[in-house]
Design an enzyme around this catalytic site. Structure first.
Site, PDB file in Angstrom:
ATOM      1  N   ALA A  34       0.950  -1.381  -0.110  1.00 33.60           N
ATOM      2  CA  ALA A  34       0.099  -0.126  -0.092  1.00 33.60           C
ATOM      3  C   ALA A  34       0.866   1.097  -0.112  1.00 33.60           C
ATOM      4  CB  ALA A  34      -0.860   0.074   1.283  1.00 33.60           C
ATOM      5  N   HIS A  36       3.031   4.478  -0.441  1.00 35.40           N
ATOM      6  CA  HIS A  36       2.615   5.939  -0.555  1.00 35.40           C
ATOM      7  C   HIS A  36       3.877   6.732  -0.529  1.00 35.40           C
ATOM      8  CE1 HIS A  36       3.961   6.193   3.545  1.00 35.40           C
ATOM      9  NE2 HIS A  36       2.902   5.173   4.129  1.00 35.40           N
ATOM     10  N   HIS A  39       6.921   5.675   1.726  1.00 35.70           N
ATOM     11  CA  HIS A  39       7.581   4.466   1.271  1.00 35.70           C
ATOM     12  C   HIS A  39       8.726   4.787   0.154  1.00 35.70           C
ATOM     13  CE1 HIS A  39       4.012   2.446   2.867  1.00 35.70           C
ATOM     14  NE2 HIS A  39       4.841   1.813   3.553  1.00 35.70           N
ATOM     15  N   GLN A  63       2.708  -9.964  13.052  1.00 38.77           N
ATOM     16  CA  GLN A  63       3.081  -8.614  13.982  1.00 38.77           C
ATOM     17  C   GLN A  63       1.871  -8.107  14.011  1.00 38.77           C
ATOM     18  OE1 GLN A  63       5.561  -7.027  10.804  1.00 38.77           O
ATOM     19  NE2 GLN A  63       4.695  -5.162  10.988  1.00 38.77           N
ATOM     20  N   LYS A 151       9.085   7.177  11.105  1.00 40.29           N
ATOM     21  CA  LYS A 151       7.705   7.350  11.261  1.00 40.29           C
ATOM     22  C   LYS A 151       7.401   5.968  12.430  1.00 40.29           C
ATOM     23  CE  LYS A 151       3.035   7.360  10.814  1.00 40.29           C
ATOM     24  NZ  LYS A 151       2.623   5.941  10.799  1.00 40.29           N
ATOM     25  N   LEU A 186       1.926  10.496   6.735  1.00 40.08           N
ATOM     26  CA  LEU A 186       1.523   9.529   5.837  1.00 40.08           C
ATOM     27  C   LEU A 186       1.588   8.096   6.379  1.00 40.08           C
ATOM     28  CD1 LEU A 186       3.423  10.671   2.650  1.00 40.08           C
ATOM     29  CD2 LEU A 186       1.188  11.262   3.068  1.00 40.08           C
ATOM     30  N   SER A 188      -0.459   4.102   5.361  1.00 37.18           N
ATOM     31  CA  SER A 188      -1.090   3.014   4.791  1.00 37.18           C
ATOM     32  C   SER A 188      -2.644   3.136   5.532  1.00 37.18           C
ATOM     33  CB  SER A 188      -0.577   1.751   4.866  1.00 37.18           C
ATOM     34  OG  SER A 188       0.746   1.779   4.071  1.00 37.18           O
TER      35      SER A 188
HETATM   36  P1  AMP Z   1       4.988  -0.187   6.713  1.00 30.77           P
HETATM   37  O1  AMP Z   1       4.603  -0.478   5.064  1.00 30.77           O
HETATM   38  O2  AMP Z   1       3.913   0.674   7.164  1.00 30.77           O
HETATM   39  O3  AMP Z   1       5.434  -1.457   7.393  1.00 30.77           O
HETATM   40  O4  AMP Z   1       6.134   0.807   6.284  1.00 30.77           O
HETATM   41  C1  AMP Z   1       7.567   0.390   5.697  1.00 30.77           C
HETATM   42  C2  AMP Z   1       8.581   1.226   5.770  1.00 30.77           C
HETATM   43  O5  AMP Z   1       8.212   2.664   5.427  1.00 30.77           O
HETATM   44  C3  AMP Z   1       8.719   1.376   7.349  1.00 30.77           C
HETATM   45  O6  AMP Z   1      10.185   1.588   7.547  1.00 30.77           O
HETATM   46  C4  AMP Z   1       8.133   2.615   7.512  1.00 30.77           C
HETATM   47  O7  AMP Z   1       8.603   3.481   9.079  1.00 30.77           O
HETATM   48  C5  AMP Z   1       8.341   3.697   6.535  1.00 30.77           C
HETATM   49  N1  AMP Z   1       7.242   4.672   6.270  1.00 30.77           N
HETATM   50  C6  AMP Z   1       5.922   4.604   6.848  1.00 30.77           C
HETATM   51  N2  AMP Z   1       5.344   5.833   6.740  1.00 30.77           N
HETATM   52  C7  AMP Z   1       6.205   6.690   6.408  1.00 30.77           C
HETATM   53  C8  AMP Z   1       6.177   8.063   6.192  1.00 30.77           C
HETATM   54  N3  AMP Z   1       5.215   8.853   6.448  1.00 30.77           N
HETATM   55  N4  AMP Z   1       7.402   8.791   5.813  1.00 30.77           N
HETATM   56  C9  AMP Z   1       8.686   8.036   6.198  1.00 30.77           C
HETATM   57  N5  AMP Z   1       8.737   6.576   6.223  1.00 30.77           N
HETATM   58  C10 AMP Z   1       7.427   6.042   6.538  1.00 30.77           C
END
Ligand code: AMP
Length: 293
Positions: A34, A36, A39, A63, A151, A186, A188
């Site tokens: 997902a 954005h 990522h 998790q 984040k 930001l 998901s």
């Molecule tokens: P996730 O898909 O939520 O597991 O996030 C994957 C990676 O993207 C993780 O290292 C998060 O910390 C990073 N991430 C998620 N949201 C943001 C954001 N708004 N800004 C920067 N990195 C992000």
């Protein structure tokens, strides 16, 4: 450029081995999809530092401490692959859960210390799930560099700790939190917010910044946090799980602002749990400020 989709670890390993023979530097960006701009900012940072970038996409069941949250997690692999192609990532590694956790899988990576408190209190088992899957993904990719977002600040500490403790030969690089124009971090999960909730959501970041201002102007930590929690509830959030000040370097609890810190929050807006955090720079004593002026 198109981004190759790989699902099998042996295939990933043979591609990485060929890159290694060419002497290329390899980065990995673990995600749950997902995708954005947050990522993609990590992917761009990875592309700037490495010759080849692997983005992993795995919605890790272990998790999620809440089955409804797992079921509702957005799955948009087709769009994710297109976004990754547009920024120039080389591989999208999207393994199946049955291959990641085959029958008989019983190993857990459990990180002490930094996993405790904050999200560790409110999401039991979450960081064991994160630590286990991140260990697997880092070892599967065999990359030189891995990128994680600030984040998820506690997660970043958990990952740094496990890499150090288990001697995994990879450098962890953190990227700053990307935000909407109105300040909302930001995520998901933002797509789950109703229109009214989306309107209220940016107050969370605003209140974090207000609290930082209070701390910087010498307000006591306890008082600033109490005011902050009240303000979040007054802004229409249904529950504040935590609003805490922690040391930037090791997440130690702080009762006074005596070192560089992070202000971290988790709060519910209707059915959606939002987390955010901001840096709290160390306030220089008045004498030092005068001397510097
Ligand atoms: P996730 O898909 O939520 O597991 O996030 C994957 C990676 O993207 C993780 O290292 C998060 O910390 C990073 N991430 C998620 N949201 C943001 C954001 N708004 N800004 C920067 N990195 C992000």
């Amino acid at each position: 450029m198109s981004t190759a989709i790989v699902r099998i670890v042996s295939e990933l390993r043979s591609i990485v081995a060929a890159w290694r023979r060419e002497g290329l530097k390899i980065a990995v960006v673990p995600t749950m999809g997902a995708l954005h701009e947050g990522h993609l900012s990590l992917v761009r940072a990875a592309l700037a530092k490495a010759d080849r970038v692997i983005v992993t996409l795995f919605v890790n069941p272990s998790q999620f401490n809440n089955a409804a949250d797992l079921a509702a997690y957005p799955r948009t692999e087709h769009d994710d692959a297109a976004k990754l192609a547009s920024v120039g990532a080389h591989i999208l590694y999207a393994p199946n859960a049955a291959d990641m956790y085959p029958p008989g899988f019983v190993t857990t990576v459990s990180v002490g210390g930094v996993s405790e408190g904050l999200c560790g209190t409110f999401r039991p088992g979450h960081f064991d799930g994160v630590a286990t899957v991140v260990t697997k993904l880092l070892l599967q990719s065999g990359a030189d560099l891995a990128f994680f977002g600030e984040k998820d600040f506690q997660q970043l500490h958990v990952v740094r700790r496990l890499v150090r403790d288990l001697d995994i030969p990879i450098e962890i690089i953190a990227g700053p939190t990307l935000r909407e124009a109105d300040g909302l971090a930001l995520s998901s999960r933002n797509t789950r917010l109703s229109l009214t909730e989306r309107h209220r959501a940016p107050r969370l970041a605003e209140i974090l910044l207000q609290t930082v201002k209070q701390l910087s102007s010498g307000e006591s930590v306890e008082r600033a946090l109490t005011e902050g929690r009240k303000a979040i509830l007054a802004a229409g959030f249904s529950k504040v799980e935590y609003l805490e000040l922690r040391a930037d370097t090791d997440l130690a609890s702080l009762v006074t602002m005596d070192r560089p810190a992070r202000l971290l929050v988790a709060a519910w807006l209707g059915q959606t749990r939002l987390i955010d955090n901001v840096e709290v720079p160390l306030r220089r004593p008045a004498v030092a400020q005068q001397a510097a002026a």
